[in-house]
Design a protein around this motif. Structure first.
Motif, short mmCIF file in Angstrom:
data_model
loop_
_atom_site.label_atom_id
_atom_site.label_comp_id
_atom_site.label_asym_id
_atom_site.label_seq_id
_atom_site.Cartn_x
_atom_site.Cartn_y
_atom_site.Cartn_z
N ILE A 3 0.85 -1.19 0.00
CA ILE A 3 0.00 0.00 0.00
C ILE A 3 0.88 1.24 0.00
N ASP A 4 0.61 2.18 -0.89
CA ASP A 4 1.28 3.48 -0.86
C ASP A 4 0.48 4.38 0.07
N TRP A 5 0.91 4.42 1.32
CA TRP A 5 0.13 5.10 2.36
C TRP A 5 -0.06 6.58 2.05
N GLU A 6 0.99 7.22 1.54
CA GLU A 6 0.88 8.64 1.25
C GLU A 6 -0.18 8.91 0.18
N VAL A 7 -0.21 8.07 -0.85
CA VAL A 7 -1.21 8.23 -1.90
C VAL A 7 -2.62 7.99 -1.35
#
Length: 278
Positions: A3-7
């Motif tokens: 998972i790209d948490w920032e996105v």
């Protein structure tokens, strides 16, 4: 797949037109404050705590007696203010509901835990003022805070308050499990560790059977924001809360709020119905 948490959690990046939305909110809020003040239906800047941001703007319907609701603004616990959200009272006011729009201090000057405590203090201020139970709604960070209010042990905070001071809540695009925030650059302001993130996550709080929580989210929001609303609805339902999950088609993280300003919207109708549960 990682998972790209920032996105997933950067809503402003997902909605590049957000500055225009925020500017519109400010215009609409100022217009509604002017309208209700001219009609003698507004009390602006009521202080419920010692700091300048611990205030409530109160918007009253035309009727003398009315159910009581509170709206808590978003901004990731670190931005925005009640003055951009006065118009969120318009829909419920038209149906005879008194609406308090509450403020709070911001991270990193205070912790998210302290913001929860300030919002609880705002609810107790309203209880002492009106002697009425409260339906609490909120957006984004305010959605998290609305869920916290439904799950609060009010007798522990004030023996004079009813145990079900907030019997119903309406959480719009809330974050209910704060563990993902540990992965964000923004945690430099939140200052969370795993234990504190869990302590302030309403997903894990004891809940009162028979209370009510709607968890709604924009259909165009990230997978994580959709998940955040669904998990609290599913988990709390299993523990005896009357919950409802809804992803509203075509709405993003910011436009989802706008239906609150429309007296004839489905969202306003649901908020008014929840107020009847108080």
């Amino acid at each position: 797949m990682a998972i790209d948490w920032e996105v997933e959690y950067n809503n402003r990046a997902r909605v590049p037109e957000h500055p225009e939305i925020f500017a519109r909110w400010q215009r609409e809020a100022a217009a509604y404050r002017a309208e209700t003040t001219a009609q003698g239906r507004a009390e602006i800047g009521l202080k419920y705590g010692p700091s300048p941001r611990q205030t409530i703007d109160l918007f009253k319907p035309r009727e003398a007696t009315a159910p009581l609701a509170m709206f808590v603004h978003g901004g990731y616990w670190r931005s925005l203010e009640p003055a951009s959200f006065s118009q969120m009272a318009r829909g419920m006011n038209a149906h005879g509901v008194t609406v308090a729009v509450s403020g709070y201090d911001l991270c990193p000057q205070v912790s998210i835990g302290q913001i929860i405590e300030q919002t609880q203090a705002a609810c107790l201020f309203l209880w002492k003022r009106f002697g009425r139970r409260i339906m609490v709604s909120g957006h984004s960070a305010g959605g998290h805070l609305a869920a916290c209010m439904v799950a609060t042990d009010w007798k522990k905070l004030d023996s004079s308050a009813p145990a079900d001071l907030v019997p119903a809540g309406y959480a719009i695009s809330g974050v209910h499990d704060l563990a993902p925030l540990l992965h964000l650059a923004g945690n430099a302001e939140f200052k969370l560790d795993a234990a504190e993130a869990r302590r302030i996550s309403p997903l894990y709080w004891p809940v009162r059977r028979g209370s009510v929580l709607d968890a709604v989210v924009g259909g165009d929001e990230s997978a994580e924001f959709l998940r955040q609303s669904k998990i609290i609805a599913d988990d709390w339902r299993e523990r005896g809360v009357e919950t409802r999950y809804e992803a509203i088609p075509g709405m993003n993280h910011f436009t989802i709020c706008d239906a609150m300003t429309n007296p004839d919207s489905a969202m306003t109708a649901r908020l008014v119905a929840l107020c009847a549960r108080t």
